[in-house]
Write a protein that holds these residues in place. Structure first.
Motif, PDB file in Angstrom:
ATOM      1  N   CYS A  70     -10.477   2.361   7.666  1.00 52.00           N
ATOM      2  CA  CYS A  70      -9.861   1.946   6.410  1.00 52.00           C
ATOM      3  C   CYS A  70     -10.791   2.330   5.266  1.00 52.00           C
ATOM      4  O   CYS A  70     -11.941   1.904   5.237  1.00 52.00           O
ATOM      5  CB  CYS A  70      -9.626   0.440   6.428  1.00 52.00           C
ATOM      6  N   ALA A 114      -4.741   4.753   2.370  1.00 54.98           N
ATOM      7  CA  ALA A 114      -6.171   4.429   2.466  1.00 54.98           C
ATOM      8  C   ALA A 114      -6.751   4.715   3.853  1.00 54.98           C
ATOM      9  O   ALA A 114      -7.957   4.585   4.055  1.00 54.98           O
ATOM     10  CB  ALA A 114      -6.399   2.966   2.111  1.00 54.98           C
ATOM     11  N   MET A 120       0.860  -1.178   0.000  1.00 50.66           N
ATOM     12  CA  MET A 120       0.000   0.000   0.000  1.00 50.66           C
ATOM     13  C   MET A 120       0.901   1.235   0.000  1.00 50.66           C
ATOM     14  O   MET A 120       1.934   1.264   0.656  1.00 50.66           O
ATOM     15  CB  MET A 120      -0.894   0.021   1.255  1.00 50.66           C
ATOM     16  N   CYS A 127      -0.690   4.652   5.884  1.00 46.52           N
ATOM     17  CA  CYS A 127      -1.271   4.117   4.655  1.00 46.52           C
ATOM     18  C   CYS A 127      -2.166   5.162   3.994  1.00 46.52           C
ATOM     19  O   CYS A 127      -2.935   5.864   4.661  1.00 46.52           O
ATOM     20  CB  CYS A 127      -2.086   2.871   4.999  1.00 46.52           C
ATOM     21  N   ARG A 149      -9.329  -4.589   1.485  1.00 45.48           N
ATOM     22  CA  ARG A 149      -8.018  -4.546   2.156  1.00 45.48           C
ATOM     23  C   ARG A 149      -7.298  -5.889   1.978  1.00 45.48           C
ATOM     24  O   ARG A 149      -7.932  -6.950   1.944  1.00 45.48           O
ATOM     25  CB  ARG A 149      -8.176  -4.191   3.634  1.00 45.48           C
ATOM     26  N   PRO A 150      -5.954  -5.811   1.863  1.00 50.23           N
ATOM     27  CA  PRO A 150      -5.187  -7.030   1.640  1.00 50.23           C
ATOM     28  C   PRO A 150      -5.185  -7.973   2.837  1.00 50.23           C
ATOM     29  O   PRO A 150      -5.506  -7.579   3.962  1.00 50.23           O
ATOM     30  CB  PRO A 150      -3.777  -6.518   1.336  1.00 50.23           C
TER      31      PRO A 150
HETATM   32  S1  SF4 Z   1      -6.350  -1.803   6.873  1.00 51.88           S
HETATM   33 FE1  SF4 Z   1      -6.762  -0.303   5.236  1.00 51.88          FE
HETATM   34  S2  SF4 Z   1      -5.923   1.629   6.013  1.00 51.88           S
HETATM   35 FE2  SF4 Z   1      -5.016  -0.012   7.245  1.00 51.88          FE
HETATM   36  S3  SF4 Z   1      -3.084  -0.507   6.236  1.00 51.88           S
HETATM   37 FE3  SF4 Z   1      -4.648  -1.903   5.427  1.00 51.88          FE
HETATM   38  S4  SF4 Z   1      -5.410  -0.905   3.582  1.00 51.88           S
HETATM   39 FE4  SF4 Z   1      -4.338   0.657   4.757  1.00 51.88          FE
END
Ligand code: SF4
Length: 97
Positions: free
Chosen positions: A49, A38, A26, A36, A55-56
């Motif tokens: 998030c 996001a 990310m 991040c 999300r990964p």
């Molecule tokens: S949960 Fe969402 S905001 Fe947090 S690191 Fe993962 S992708 Fe980014």
């Protein structure tokens, strides 16, 4: 994450960058604090998030310290990095009962 995971989760390509020939990460919008791109909101008050459904797996695997009765070293280190105290069992009222 593997590039195929990003494709399968339909993650916006603008949110990720190449880590090596097979993996993506990310993007961060604050390199000094590794925030991040996001992550929405203000750390220490309320955050969420922005791609929760996509999300990964690495994000899905990281649980908050004591949410399920165990400390998470990664959670603790992330909170410390952002100037927050690690969570304790008392931060989860239902678990403290
Ligand atoms: S949960 Fe969402 S905001 Fe947090 S690191 Fe993962 S992708 Fe980014």
């Amino acid at each position: 994450m593997h590039w195929l995971e990003a494709e399968q989760r339909v993650l916006d390509p603008e949110l990720v960058e190449k880590l090596d020939p097979h993996r993506l990460t990310m993007r961060v919008n604050d390199a000094s604090r590794l925030r991040c791109i996001a992550l929405a909101g203000e750390i220490g008050t309320t955050v969420s998030c922005g791609v929760y459904a996509q999300r990964p797996q690495c994000c899905r695997d990281l649980v908050a310290s004591w949410e399920f009765g165990q400390r998470s070293r990664q959670c603790d280190l992330a909170r410390i990095r952002h100037g927050l105290a690690p969570l304790t069992p008392a931060d989860w009222p239902a678990a403290a009962n």
